[in-house]
Design an enzyme around this catalytic site. Sequence first.
Site, PDB file in Angstrom:
ATOM      1  N   CYS A  11      -3.655  -1.154  -2.324  1.00  0.00           N
ATOM      2  CA  CYS A  11      -3.925   0.249  -2.641  1.00  0.00           C
ATOM      3  C   CYS A  11      -4.818   0.333  -3.887  1.00  0.00           C
ATOM      4  O   CYS A  11      -4.448  -0.168  -4.959  1.00  0.00           O
ATOM      5  CB  CYS A  11      -2.594   0.937  -2.902  1.00  0.00           C
ATOM      6  N   CYS A  27     -11.210   2.995  -1.766  1.00  0.00           N
ATOM      7  CA  CYS A  27      -9.977   3.594  -1.250  1.00  0.00           C
ATOM      8  C   CYS A  27      -9.700   2.960   0.109  1.00  0.00           C
ATOM      9  O   CYS A  27     -10.643   2.733   0.887  1.00  0.00           O
ATOM     10  CB  CYS A  27     -10.159   5.103  -1.095  1.00  0.00           C
ATOM     11  N   GLU A  50      -5.973  11.228   7.798  1.00  0.00           N
ATOM     12  CA  GLU A  50      -4.555  11.197   8.181  1.00  0.00           C
ATOM     13  C   GLU A  50      -4.268  12.205   9.296  1.00  0.00           C
ATOM     14  O   GLU A  50      -3.448  11.945  10.170  1.00  0.00           O
ATOM     15  CB  GLU A  50      -3.661  11.505   6.969  1.00  0.00           C
ATOM     16  N   ASP A  93       0.858  -1.195   0.000  1.00  0.00           N
ATOM     17  CA  ASP A  93       0.000   0.000   0.000  1.00  0.00           C
ATOM     18  C   ASP A  93       0.890   1.239   0.000  1.00  0.00           C
ATOM     19  O   ASP A  93       2.045   1.181   0.415  1.00  0.00           O
ATOM     20  CB  ASP A  93      -0.928   0.022   1.225  1.00  0.00           C
ATOM     21  N   SER A  94       0.326   2.342  -0.470  1.00  0.00           N
ATOM     22  CA  SER A  94       1.059   3.605  -0.429  1.00  0.00           C
ATOM     23  C   SER A  94       1.325   4.012   1.027  1.00  0.00           C
ATOM     24  O   SER A  94       2.286   4.714   1.304  1.00  0.00           O
ATOM     25  CB  SER A  94       0.242   4.692  -1.122  1.00  0.00           C
ATOM     26  N   HIS A 140      -8.727   4.024   2.832  1.00  0.00           N
ATOM     27  CA  HIS A 140      -9.105   4.752   4.045  1.00  0.00           C
ATOM     28  C   HIS A 140     -10.618   4.799   4.282  1.00  0.00           C
ATOM     29  O   HIS A 140     -11.049   5.111   5.376  1.00  0.00           O
ATOM     30  CB  HIS A 140      -8.578   6.185   3.979  1.00  0.00           C
TER      31      HIS A 140
END
Length: 269
Positions: free
Chosen positions: A70, A194, A162, A7-8, A196
Amino acid sequence: MAVGIFDSGLGGLTVLQAAEARLPELPFVYLADSAHAPYGVRTADDIFDLTCAAVTRLFEAGCNLVILACNTASAAALRRMQESWVPSDKRVLGVFVPLIEALTERQWGDNSPPREVNVKHVALFATPATVASRAFQRELAFRAIGVDVEAQACGGVVDAIEDGDMILAEALVRSHVEALQRKMPEPDAAILGCTHYPLMQSSFQAALGEEVRVFSQAALVADSLADYLDRHPDMLGTGERCFLTTGDPRRVSDRATQFLRRQIVFQSA
Ligand code: NHL
């Protein structure tokens, strides 16, 4: 041989957690490209180069199978990687196919021609790069006909998460859902495309209404991985578990420990 999970950033830990619940013995190497996140606002070429570099690192760590947890990397880089880059003895899988198989009620790896399915109006929520790639619509068209997709790029949501500003994240989710509803008043399903967004699943569900079926990736990708390993036991062996990051290992370990609420120690990739 371990399974690589890429993942990023740290959002892909939700996929790892679901995979561990399904496959408690799974040896894995998790790689977070924290030095280059977020991917969601980068160009497709940039995402391709960064994802190839990260997957190369996982191959070097002994992984023959890599899951791109991701969505942005899956959308902007996966097909190009599979067509021109992945060596024949390695496999790289993404998150969209499991989501689409669940949405269209197909078995894993069912490659029969596209057909009519029960869902007709699908809302996709994702990063700007994922929406721009149109990868979801392309993969869906291989499997289903007559499905209308409306995509909404959810600017700001990942940054708010974040930053730990959940009040802002929730307000942004509501406004993105309203923007989507202006284009598609009555979706019957929604994809949280996504890493998140599963953290905001109840906000999406509340804003969309209880009748909309919300699909989110972690458990679906873990189920697909378990199915894949059942069919390809040679892809799995014994091995260690480790967490690698291209960013600052101490900072990333602290954030990951908060995120999963258990001690996670990242090493430098
Ligand atoms: C990942 C890491 C971040 C680090 C600092 C600020 C914002 C961040 C946002 C994200 C989200 C991530 C990305 O790279 O855009 C979403 C991506 N993993 C996806 O589309 O699933």
